[in-house]
Design a protein around this motif. Structure first.
Motif, short mmCIF file in Angstrom:
data_model
loop_
_atom_site.label_atom_id
_atom_site.label_comp_id
_atom_site.label_asym_id
_atom_site.label_seq_id
_atom_site.Cartn_x
_atom_site.Cartn_y
_atom_site.Cartn_z
N LYS A 60 65.72 41.02 17.19
CA LYS A 60 65.73 40.97 18.65
C LYS A 60 67.10 40.41 19.04
CE LYS A 60 61.05 40.84 20.17
NZ LYS A 60 60.17 40.35 21.20
N ILE A 61 67.67 40.94 20.12
CA ILE A 61 69.04 40.55 20.46
C ILE A 61 69.13 40.06 21.90
CG2 ILE A 61 71.43 41.37 20.65
CD1 ILE A 61 70.91 43.31 18.41
N THR A 62 69.81 38.93 22.07
CA THR A 62 70.12 38.43 23.42
C THR A 62 71.60 38.68 23.66
OG1 THR A 62 68.36 36.79 23.40
CG2 THR A 62 70.21 36.38 24.89
N CYS A 63 71.89 39.49 24.67
CA CYS A 63 73.27 39.86 25.01
C CYS A 63 73.78 38.95 26.12
CB CYS A 63 73.32 41.29 25.55
SG CYS A 63 72.93 42.54 24.35
N VAL A 64 74.89 38.27 25.86
CA VAL A 64 75.50 37.44 26.90
C VAL A 64 76.86 38.03 27.26
CG1 VAL A 64 76.49 35.17 27.43
CG2 VAL A 64 74.35 35.32 26.16
N ASP A 65 77.06 38.27 28.54
CA ASP A 65 78.38 38.70 29.03
C ASP A 65 78.55 38.10 30.43
OD1 ASP A 65 80.36 41.24 28.04
OD2 ASP A 65 80.60 40.56 30.13
N TYR A 66 79.78 37.82 30.80
CA TYR A 66 79.96 37.22 32.14
C TYR A 66 80.14 38.26 33.23
CZ TYR A 66 85.19 37.46 31.95
OH TYR A 66 86.49 37.86 31.89
N SER A 67 80.07 39.53 32.87
CA SER A 67 80.24 40.60 33.86
C SER A 67 78.91 41.31 34.11
CB SER A 67 81.29 41.59 33.37
OG SER A 67 81.15 42.82 34.06
N GLU A 68 78.45 41.24 35.37
CA GLU A 68 77.22 41.97 35.76
C GLU A 68 77.43 43.47 35.62
OE1 GLU A 68 74.27 41.34 36.23
OE2 GLU A 68 73.97 39.33 37.05
N VAL A 69 78.66 43.93 35.86
CA VAL A 69 78.96 45.36 35.78
C VAL A 69 78.76 45.86 34.35
CG1 VAL A 69 80.76 47.09 36.21
CG2 VAL A 69 80.66 45.04 37.62
N GLN A 70 79.23 45.07 33.39
CA GLN A 70 79.05 45.45 31.97
C GLN A 70 77.56 45.42 31.60
OE1 GLN A 70 82.01 46.63 31.48
NE2 GLN A 70 82.80 45.54 29.73
N LEU A 71 76.88 44.37 32.04
CA LEU A 71 75.47 44.22 31.67
C LEU A 71 74.62 45.34 32.27
CD1 LEU A 71 75.10 40.34 31.93
CD2 LEU A 71 74.93 41.72 29.85
N ALA A 72 74.97 45.78 33.49
CA ALA A 72 74.21 46.87 34.12
C ALA A 72 74.33 48.13 33.28
CB ALA A 72 74.75 47.13 35.54
N GLU A 73 75.52 48.38 32.76
CA GLU A 73 75.73 49.56 31.91
C GLU A 73 75.02 49.37 30.56
OE1 GLU A 73 77.08 51.89 33.58
OE2 GLU A 73 77.10 53.36 31.94
N ALA A 74 75.06 48.14 30.05
CA ALA A 74 74.39 47.86 28.78
C ALA A 74 72.88 48.10 28.90
CB ALA A 74 74.66 46.41 28.36
N ARG A 75 72.31 47.73 30.04
CA ARG A 75 70.87 47.95 30.25
C ARG A 75 70.54 49.43 30.10
NH1 ARG A 75 71.49 43.82 34.04
NH2 ARG A 75 70.27 41.99 33.45
N GLY A 82 63.92 48.83 24.53
CA GLY A 82 62.85 48.11 25.22
C GLY A 82 63.03 46.61 25.19
N ASP A 83 61.93 45.89 24.84
CA ASP A 83 62.01 44.42 24.92
C ASP A 83 62.66 43.79 23.68
OD1 ASP A 83 60.10 44.68 23.03
OD2 ASP A 83 58.49 43.65 24.13
N ARG A 84 63.27 44.62 22.84
CA ARG A 84 64.05 44.03 21.73
C ARG A 84 65.37 43.42 22.25
NH1 ARG A 84 65.32 48.06 17.20
NH2 ARG A 84 66.15 46.21 16.19
N VAL A 85 65.75 43.75 23.47
CA VAL A 85 67.03 43.24 24.00
C VAL A 85 66.81 42.48 25.31
CG1 VAL A 85 69.44 43.84 24.46
CG2 VAL A 85 68.00 45.42 23.20
N THR A 86 67.49 41.35 25.42
CA THR A 86 67.47 40.54 26.65
C THR A 86 68.92 40.40 27.12
OG1 THR A 86 65.66 39.30 25.70
CG2 THR A 86 66.76 38.30 27.59
N PHE A 87 69.11 40.42 28.44
CA PHE A 87 70.47 40.37 28.98
C PHE A 87 70.66 39.10 29.81
CE2 PHE A 87 69.12 44.73 28.43
CZ PHE A 87 70.17 45.27 27.71
N ILE A 88 71.75 38.41 29.56
CA ILE A 88 72.02 37.17 30.30
C ILE A 88 73.46 37.19 30.79
CG2 ILE A 88 72.22 34.66 30.10
CD1 ILE A 88 69.93 34.70 28.15
#
Ligand SMILES: C[S@@+](CC[C@H](N)C(=O)[O-])C[C@H]1O[C@@H](n2cnc3c(N)ncnc32)[C@H](O)[C@@H]1O
Length: 263
Positions: A60-75, A82-88
């Motif tokens: 399971k992976i928790t992804c941390v990035d300080y850019s919402e723009v990057q995280l939106a694309e990562a989602r 699915g729920d194997r990834v969490t974004f922060i």
């Protein structure tokens, strides 16, 4: 947010292409077997996360990035997991996490973050004893090219200088061992990977120089905006690299640094 590559859609696609292009160099050594809960710092649009999820199906992976723009694309890119990834969305220098992890992965991100030692020290609060750490980072001073044409060299120097002006370190790969040691991690191992190409393998050389041009050009909007280079100088960099690719004595050499450590 001052960041060398910017967050435009072309750059987000470049990160995915880069992930695929460099994967055969990056992943043969990395081993997260036995790990369940991985923290990825500076995960961007999820180019590496995708590889990690595929290679270790129990992670399971928790992804941390300080850019919402990057995280939106990562989602979007990682929806398959699915729920194997969490974004922060957090600055890696000020982590506030709710979980404990047994693995830490950082790739092409520490180079951009001022105070990298602070980042590493902070991660310790969220790592279980025995955690595995794998980092992959740039060592831009290792770049050797023949013929070393002046326009591409001038551009490269400006590109690196721009990253330094944001508090980043284009040679952070060389410092990874020291940083891990100073942060109190153990069993530190340092590896090198990269490219030494010439006209004995012309297709690989062309491909690499093509990749390199796109990588360097990702810094162009910022360099132009900062007034560090003109549009003509960006074009001249590309022309130099095209010329090098066709030179009968061409050489392209670059090394990145990979480290393993435990906590
Ligand atoms: C070159 S990208 C690499 C992304 C991903 N690791 C990959 O290899 O595709 C660097 C990422 O680090 C993120 N980043 C830069 N500074 C950061 C900071 N202080 N805290 C968290 N993320 C940061 C950027 O937003 C960007 O998405």
């Amino acid at each position: 947010m001052s960041y060398l590559h910017g967050f435009i859609p072309e750059e987000q696609q470049r990160l995915l292409d880069q992930g695929d292009f460099l994967a055969p160099k990056i992943y043969p050594r990395i081993d997260f077997s036995g790990c369940r809960n991985l923290l990825e710092i500076g995960s961007g649009v999820g180019a590496q996360t995708k590889m990690l999820l595929q290679l270790w199906p129990d992670l399971k992976i928790t992804c941390v990035d300080y850019s919402e723009v990057q995280l939106a694309e990562a989602r979007k890119n990682l929806a398959f997991a699915g729920d194997r990834v969490t974004f922060i969305c957090q600055d890696a220098r000020d982590l506030k996490l709710d979980e404990q992890f047994d693995a830490l992965f950082i790739c092409w991100a520490l180079e951009h973050i001022p105070e990298p030692l602070k980042v590493l020290r902070q991660t310790k609060s969220y790592l279980k004893p025995g955690s595995k750490l794998w980092f992959t980072e740039v060592f831009n001073s290792s770049y050797y090219v023949f013929p070393d044409l002046p326009n591409q060299r001038k551009y490269y120097n400006a590109y690196n200088q721009h990253q330094i002006s944001f508090g980043g370190n284009p040679d952070i790969g060389a410092q990874l061992g020291n940083l891990l040691h100073q942060a109190g991690f153990h069993s530190i191992e340092i590896f090198h990977g990269g490219f030494h190409l010439d006209q004995s393998k012309p297709e690989e050389l062309q491909k690499m120089i093509g990749f390199w041009k796109i990588l360097l050009k990702s810094g162009a909007p910022g360099l132009l905006e900062a007034g560090m280079l003109s549009i003509e100088e960006v074009q001249a960099m590309e022309e130099d690299l095209n010329f090098i690719a066709s030179d009968e004595n061409a050489v392209f050499f670059y090394q990145f640094v990979q480290t393993f450590a435990t906590y």
